[in-house]
Design a protein around this motif. Structure first.
Motif, PDB file in Angstrom:
ATOM      1  N   LYS A 133       0.830  -1.218   0.000  1.00  0.00           N
ATOM      2  CA  LYS A 133       0.000   0.000   0.000  1.00  0.00           C
ATOM      3  C   LYS A 133       0.862   1.266   0.000  1.00  0.00           C
ATOM      4  O   LYS A 133       0.376   2.361  -0.241  1.00  0.00           O
ATOM      5  CB  LYS A 133      -0.961   0.001   1.193  1.00  0.00           C
ATOM      6  CG  LYS A 133      -0.283   0.064   2.555  1.00  0.00           C
ATOM      7  CD  LYS A 133      -1.313   0.099   3.667  1.00  0.00           C
ATOM      8  CE  LYS A 133      -0.729   0.343   5.039  1.00  0.00           C
ATOM      9  NZ  LYS A 133       0.326  -0.542   5.501  1.00  0.00           N
ATOM     10  N   HIS A 134       2.156   1.112   0.269  1.00  0.00           N
ATOM     11  CA  HIS A 134       3.042   2.290   0.276  1.00  0.00           C
ATOM     12  C   HIS A 134       3.447   2.733  -1.129  1.00  0.00           C
ATOM     13  O   HIS A 134       4.074   3.767  -1.297  1.00  0.00           O
ATOM     14  CB  HIS A 134       4.309   2.000   1.092  1.00  0.00           C
ATOM     15  CG  HIS A 134       4.011   1.714   2.528  1.00  0.00           C
ATOM     16  ND1 HIS A 134       3.385   2.626   3.338  1.00  0.00           N
ATOM     17  CD2 HIS A 134       4.225   0.612   3.279  1.00  0.00           C
ATOM     18  CE1 HIS A 134       3.231   2.099   4.540  1.00  0.00           C
ATOM     19  NE2 HIS A 134       3.730   0.878   4.530  1.00  0.00           N
ATOM     20  N   LEU A 160       2.567   4.469  -4.205  1.00  0.00           N
ATOM     21  CA  LEU A 160       1.480   5.397  -4.535  1.00  0.00           C
ATOM     22  C   LEU A 160       1.424   5.699  -6.024  1.00  0.00           C
ATOM     23  O   LEU A 160       2.453   5.712  -6.707  1.00  0.00           O
ATOM     24  CB  LEU A 160       1.675   6.715  -3.775  1.00  0.00           C
ATOM     25  CG  LEU A 160       1.707   6.620  -2.252  1.00  0.00           C
ATOM     26  CD1 LEU A 160       1.861   8.014  -1.650  1.00  0.00           C
ATOM     27  CD2 LEU A 160       0.457   5.947  -1.698  1.00  0.00           C
ATOM     28  N   THR A 164      -3.758   7.798  -3.996  1.00  0.00           N
ATOM     29  CA  THR A 164      -4.072   6.475  -3.437  1.00  0.00           C
ATOM     30  C   THR A 164      -2.933   5.509  -3.767  1.00  0.00           C
ATOM     31  O   THR A 164      -2.022   5.850  -4.518  1.00  0.00           O
ATOM     32  CB  THR A 164      -5.370   5.903  -4.041  1.00  0.00           C
ATOM     33  OG1 THR A 164      -5.099   5.538  -5.396  1.00  0.00           O
ATOM     34  CG2 THR A 164      -6.506   6.890  -3.978  1.00  0.00           C
ATOM     35  N   SER A 165      -3.041   4.306  -3.237  1.00  0.00           N
ATOM     36  CA  SER A 165      -2.034   3.300  -3.600  1.00  0.00           C
ATOM     37  C   SER A 165      -2.308   2.824  -5.029  1.00  0.00           C
ATOM     38  O   SER A 165      -3.446   2.887  -5.509  1.00  0.00           O
ATOM     39  CB  SER A 165      -2.082   2.122  -2.632  1.00  0.00           C
ATOM     40  OG  SER A 165      -3.250   1.363  -2.862  1.00  0.00           O
ATOM     41  N   ARG A 166      -1.269   2.342  -5.693  1.00  0.00           N
ATOM     42  CA  ARG A 166      -1.454   1.827  -7.056  1.00  0.00           C
ATOM     43  C   ARG A 166      -2.291   0.546  -7.013  1.00  0.00           C
ATOM     44  O   ARG A 166      -3.040   0.243  -7.934  1.00  0.00           O
ATOM     45  CB  ARG A 166      -0.089   1.573  -7.712  1.00  0.00           C
ATOM     46  CG  ARG A 166       0.725   2.849  -7.897  1.00  0.00           C
ATOM     47  CD  ARG A 166       1.685   2.726  -9.062  1.00  0.00           C
ATOM     48  NE  ARG A 166       2.700   1.728  -8.887  1.00  0.00           N
ATOM     49  CZ  ARG A 166       3.869   1.940  -8.292  1.00  0.00           C
ATOM     50  NH1 ARG A 166       4.176   3.128  -7.819  1.00  0.00           N
ATOM     51  NH2 ARG A 166       4.749   0.971  -8.183  1.00  0.00           N
ATOM     52  N   ASP A 167      -2.152  -0.192  -5.909  1.00  0.00           N
ATOM     53  CA  ASP A 167      -2.927  -1.423  -5.736  1.00  0.00           C
ATOM     54  C   ASP A 167      -4.428  -1.118  -5.784  1.00  0.00           C
ATOM     55  O   ASP A 167      -5.209  -1.813  -6.440  1.00  0.00           O
ATOM     56  CB  ASP A 167      -2.538  -2.042  -4.382  1.00  0.00           C
ATOM     57  CG  ASP A 167      -3.065  -3.450  -4.215  1.00  0.00           C
ATOM     58  OD1 ASP A 167      -3.929  -3.849  -5.010  1.00  0.00           O
ATOM     59  OD2 ASP A 167      -2.621  -4.147  -3.297  1.00  0.00           O
ATOM     60  N   ASP A 210       9.583   4.162  -4.313  1.00  0.00           N
ATOM     61  CA  ASP A 210       8.749   3.015  -3.889  1.00  0.00           C
ATOM     62  C   ASP A 210       9.506   2.149  -2.886  1.00  0.00           C
ATOM     63  O   ASP A 210       8.998   1.788  -1.823  1.00  0.00           O
ATOM     64  CB  ASP A 210       8.462   2.096  -5.099  1.00  0.00           C
ATOM     65  CG  ASP A 210       7.307   2.563  -5.968  1.00  0.00           C
ATOM     66  OD1 ASP A 210       6.571   3.463  -5.547  1.00  0.00           O
ATOM     67  OD2 ASP A 210       7.149   2.003  -7.074  1.00  0.00           O
ATOM     68  N   TYR A 264       8.941   1.552   1.184  1.00  0.00           N
ATOM     69  CA  TYR A 264       8.587   0.225   1.687  1.00  0.00           C
ATOM     70  C   TYR A 264       9.588  -0.221   2.761  1.00  0.00           C
ATOM     71  O   TYR A 264       9.196  -0.686   3.839  1.00  0.00           O
ATOM     72  CB  TYR A 264       8.540  -0.788   0.534  1.00  0.00           C
ATOM     73  CG  TYR A 264       8.238  -2.177   1.025  1.00  0.00           C
ATOM     74  CD1 TYR A 264       6.937  -2.520   1.410  1.00  0.00           C
ATOM     75  CD2 TYR A 264       9.238  -3.132   1.143  1.00  0.00           C
ATOM     76  CE1 TYR A 264       6.651  -3.782   1.900  1.00  0.00           C
ATOM     77  CE2 TYR A 264       8.962  -4.399   1.625  1.00  0.00           C
ATOM     78  CZ  TYR A 264       7.673  -4.721   2.003  1.00  0.00           C
ATOM     79  OH  TYR A 264       7.393  -5.968   2.492  1.00  0.00           O
TER      80      TYR A 264
END
Ligand SMILES: Cc1cc2nc3c(=O)[nH]c(=O)nc-3n(C[C@H](O)[C@H](O)[C@H](O)COP(=O)(O)OP(=O)(O)OC[C@H]3O[C@@H](n4cnc5c(N)ncnc54)[C@H](O)[C@@H]3O)c2cc1C
Length: 470
Positions: free
Chosen positions: A53-54, A56, A88-91, A194, A198
């Motif tokens: 989630k980190h 972005l 938001t997160s990319r996920d 990224d 993380y």
């Protein structure tokens, strides 16, 4: 009629193509569409797959959408009870795209998703058909959309396969699970950010080396202010296209006029910094002016891809020297709070930036040397230099096979050459009818192939061409 359609790659580009195809008034049950990708990447792609989630998304939520309605993603978040944060997160964005993808599939019985890669394509020039090989099965199509995304990760120090070298760091929870020993990262772009986030936020790493050639970080973005273009717009650019060509001089004059109108501080262009922390501090200090430049780049990037197709080879090279560094610097900024975190960790001595990286030797450890003759040792080295742009460096079968069959060739500007309608130009057969390529693979012609907004926009042009010419 070109009714049998294949889409190779189901990331943002492939999903946008699929959506445009089925939403077109001409689409009906006589068409059959097959879309291919690895099972886990169907409707997500590489950048938006399941990950920490980190990681972005680098555009603001309100400006990021798979649809014309820029609020579509925010609305989807609201419908899930998620407060749309600025980034938001990319996920999470991947979840949204996957939801659209699944919706299309469940609403159309004539669309099939295959959870495998396509490894080869055989072209039949008599019938203008394409036979795709995937997981040992061959299927024949009239139209192919080739949307494979970025190429494999580059390996500038020839370390792939070396123990404790992480060639491609994604998904980070899997690839960066073991964090024993001293860790170094190569590269200082968005992938590096990224990894830093993380390792610090999730793994609580206390000391991290970041090696790079120039020590340049992405720019910083603060707000959501809007900017309306006045002069550097498509209508004006079109006036300068004569005999299928536009001169870079005309583009530059128009761009400079826009810069003056927007009151952009051009002194900020190309400022050099002796340390990344100085760069972040400078960006934070000038945040309003910097954000204005980023908005200008954001608003004009699509137009730049259009202009690029009308430049001659010489002007393309000049363009890459003149505009590319500026666009690269401001194209994908990091959010302000992320930049502040990087600054804080740097001041604490937790992040150690080392520029002028020159070479890497391996001897149980990685020995990194700089041009100044400094030497650093780390136990684990993570590659954040990003993907290659040279298709000949990509080891996946589809690239090897298409090159061998002379269906594609490499472009001196990266990726492969395509026509202005995005049909692939084969060195053997010329323009391949209805064999389209879009995204990073087409960067040699369209200049920038990545970025959600560009793909959403370009997919419309391609589908318009497809229906007009089928
Ligand atoms: C780490 C990272 C972060 C990024 N962050 C952002 C961001 O925040 N915002 C932004 O706008 N852009 C971002 N980008 C750029 C991003 O690549 C694009 O925005 C977008 O995701 C590209 O979409 P695509 O469909 O062209 O490629 P992808 O999303 O990569 O999708 C291509 C798909 O094709 C598949 N494929 C490849 N070969 C085959 C084959 N032979 N057969 C079948 N399938 C195949 C791949 O598995 C992949 O799933 C990021 C890129 C990376 C690498």
């Amino acid at each position: 009629m070109k009714k049998r359609i294949a889409i190779i790659g189901a990331g943002i580009g492939g999903t946008s193509i699929l959506r445009r195809l089925v939403e077109h008034e001409k689409f009906n049950t006589e068409y059959s569409v097959d879309i291919y990708d690895k099972e886990a990447l169907l409707g997500r792609g590489f950048a938006f797959k399941h990950d920490s989630k980190h990681l972005l998304i680098n555009t603001i939520t309100k400006e990021t959408s798979l649809k014309e309605d820029l609020n579509d993603y925010s609305k989807w978040l609201n419908s899930k009870g998620i407060e749309p944060s600025t980034h938001t997160s990319r996920d999470l964005f991947g979840e949204y795209v996957h939801h659209i993808f699944r919706d299309i599939l469940s609403n159309h019985k004539n669309i099939h998703a295959f959870g495998d890669f396509v490894d080869d394509i055989i072209y039949d020039p008599q019938n203008t058909t394409y036979s795709l090989k995937s997981a040992g099965v061959t299927r024949t199509y009239d139209t192919v959309f080739f949307v494979p995304g970025t190429l494999e990760y580059s390996d500038p120090y020839d370390l792939k396969g070396t123990k404790n070298f992480i060639h491609n760091p994604y998904p980070v929870p899997v690839k960066l699970e073991d964090t024993k020993g001293t860790i170094g990262i190569i590269g200082s772009g968005l992938s590096s950010i990224d990894i830093i986030r993380y390792l610090v936020l999730e793994k609580d790493i206390k000391k991290l080396y970041v090696f790079s050639r120039h020590g340049e970080l992405p720019a910083v973005r603060s707000g959501e202010n809007d900017l309306e273009l006045k002069y550097f717009i498509k209508e004006n650019i079109e006036k300068y296209i004569k005999n299928d060509h536009i001169s870079l001089g005309a583009v530059t004059r128009l761009f400079n006029k826009e810069l003056r109108y927007q009151n952009i501080d051009t002194d900020l262009f190309g400022v050099e910094f002796s340390h990344p922390k100085d760069q972040i501090e400078f960006n934070i200090k000038n945040i309003e002016a910097v954000t204005k430049i980023e908005l200008l780049i954001l608003k004009t990037e699509n137009l730049f891809t259009y202009i690029y197709m009308y430049l001659n080879q010489k002007d393309k090279t000049r363009y890459l020297k003149l505009y590319h560094p500026l666009i690269e610097q401001y194209h994908s900024p990091m959010p302000l709070h992320v930049a502040k975190g990087i600054l804080e960790w740097t001041l604490e001595g937790r992040l150690i930036f080392v520029d002028e990286m020159d070479s890497v030797e391996t001897d149980n450890k990685f020995i990194i040397k700089t041009q100044d003759g400094e030497t650093y040792e780390v136990d684990k080295l993570i590659n954040a230099t990003g993907p290659t742009q040279n298709i000949k460096e990509d080891s996946r079968p589809i690239f090897k096979n298409l090159l061998n069959r002379m269906l594609i060739t490499d472009s001196e500007f990266g990726g492969i050459p395509v026509s202005r309608n995005f049909e692939i130009i084969s060195p053997r057969h010329g323009v391949l009818p209805h064999f389209y390529a879009i995204g990073e693979i087409a960067r040699g012609t369209m200049y920038r192939g990545d970025g959600v907004a560009i793909l959403v926009h370009k997919s419309k042009e391609i589908i318009t061409h497809f229906y007009e010419t089928e």
